[in-house]
Design an enzyme around this catalytic site. Sequence first.
Site, PDB file in Angstrom:
ATOM      1  N   HIS A  48       0.421 -45.423  43.978  1.00 47.18           N
ATOM      2  CA  HIS A  48      -0.218 -46.432  43.120  1.00 47.18           C
ATOM      3  C   HIS A  48      -0.212 -45.969  41.663  1.00 47.18           C
ATOM      4  O   HIS A  48       0.005 -46.769  40.742  1.00 47.18           O
ATOM      5  CB  HIS A  48      -1.676 -46.656  43.541  1.00 47.18           C
ATOM      6  N   GLU A 161       8.242 -50.711  45.833  1.00 42.18           N
ATOM      7  CA  GLU A 161       9.398 -51.107  46.647  1.00 42.18           C
ATOM      8  C   GLU A 161       9.242 -50.695  48.112  1.00 42.18           C
ATOM      9  O   GLU A 161      10.050 -51.087  48.939  1.00 42.18           O
ATOM     10  CB  GLU A 161      10.681 -50.506  46.056  1.00 42.18           C
ATOM     11  N   LEU A 197       4.414 -42.422  50.704  1.00 40.55           N
ATOM     12  CA  LEU A 197       2.959 -42.430  50.527  1.00 40.55           C
ATOM     13  C   LEU A 197       2.427 -43.798  50.946  1.00 40.55           C
ATOM     14  O   LEU A 197       3.011 -44.827  50.620  1.00 40.55           O
ATOM     15  CB  LEU A 197       2.590 -42.158  49.069  1.00 40.55           C
TER      16      LEU A 197
END
Length: 293
Positions: A48, A161, A197
């Site tokens: 993020h 993505e 992640l």
Amino acid sequence: MALPVDDGTFSMQTFTKLIDLRAHLRDLRRQGKTIAMVATMGNLHDGHLELIHKASTLADIVIATIFVNPLQFGTGEDLEKYPKTLNEDKQQLQAAGCHLLFAPTDKEVYPHGRDNQTIVEVPATSNLYCGTSRPGHFQGVATVVCKLYSMIQPDTAVFGEKDYQQLHIIRQMTQDLSIDVNVVGSPTKRNADGLALSSRNGYLTADERQRATALYAVLQSTAKSLQHENADFPQLCEQAQLTLEDAGFKRDYFVIANANTLMLAQPGDKQLVVLAAAYIGAARLIDNKVVNL
Ligand code: PAF
């Protein structure tokens, strides 16, 4: 206006009410500032923060949103147990130089209740792959992103993505509804062992976490076979599923699709994406690999 500085005085502003956020954004726009939005469901990780960094290269003001969107969770999914870590998230956002945070309640986003909410549906791709396993999921995503667009009116919106199908659907929704937002994809951030992640990695035990590396490894080996002109797509996918099962995953889907249309790839297609979702322990993990032949 708050701007990130190194002397410790920078403070990200948090808004929970749309009316306050709108007034603030109106001011910024009047000053000629451009705005980039990073939509999240919180429980932030470096993936993020990468989106925040990317956003900061694309606009004057970066606004993150944290909203665990009930509309995109099906019955029996992890809505109730989705990790909520607002205080830690705020610290991370602030350290990453995010200027504004919008963290609304359900009522603020869906004032008539989730069952009475106008829904945005992108046809063709919303019911494939993740949309098959999670009926209504992409309608929920498209609806909330459309709402966030109209609440924030960003110039740019950055999405990861890793959620390849989600990004595809958001791009189409933005185009179909002639929304003046520049949608930017940001490459998947991975652990050193390749695992993408994800907030859902937190559901894994130590053993499952080790096994989970098989997901990206299988995507890579499938990509290699495609590069070597193996065009037997069903056989490649079945082989990949068996390898994942050996590693302890349960099947969801594993497909080779046309990277531009998301329809199953046909022999002769040159831009491909291998899309995968699989269950391990309490987690459902997704990942993908683009292959240009
Ligand atoms: O990718 C996510 O975290 C969510 O689907 C999004 C885009 C924030 C919409 O709720």
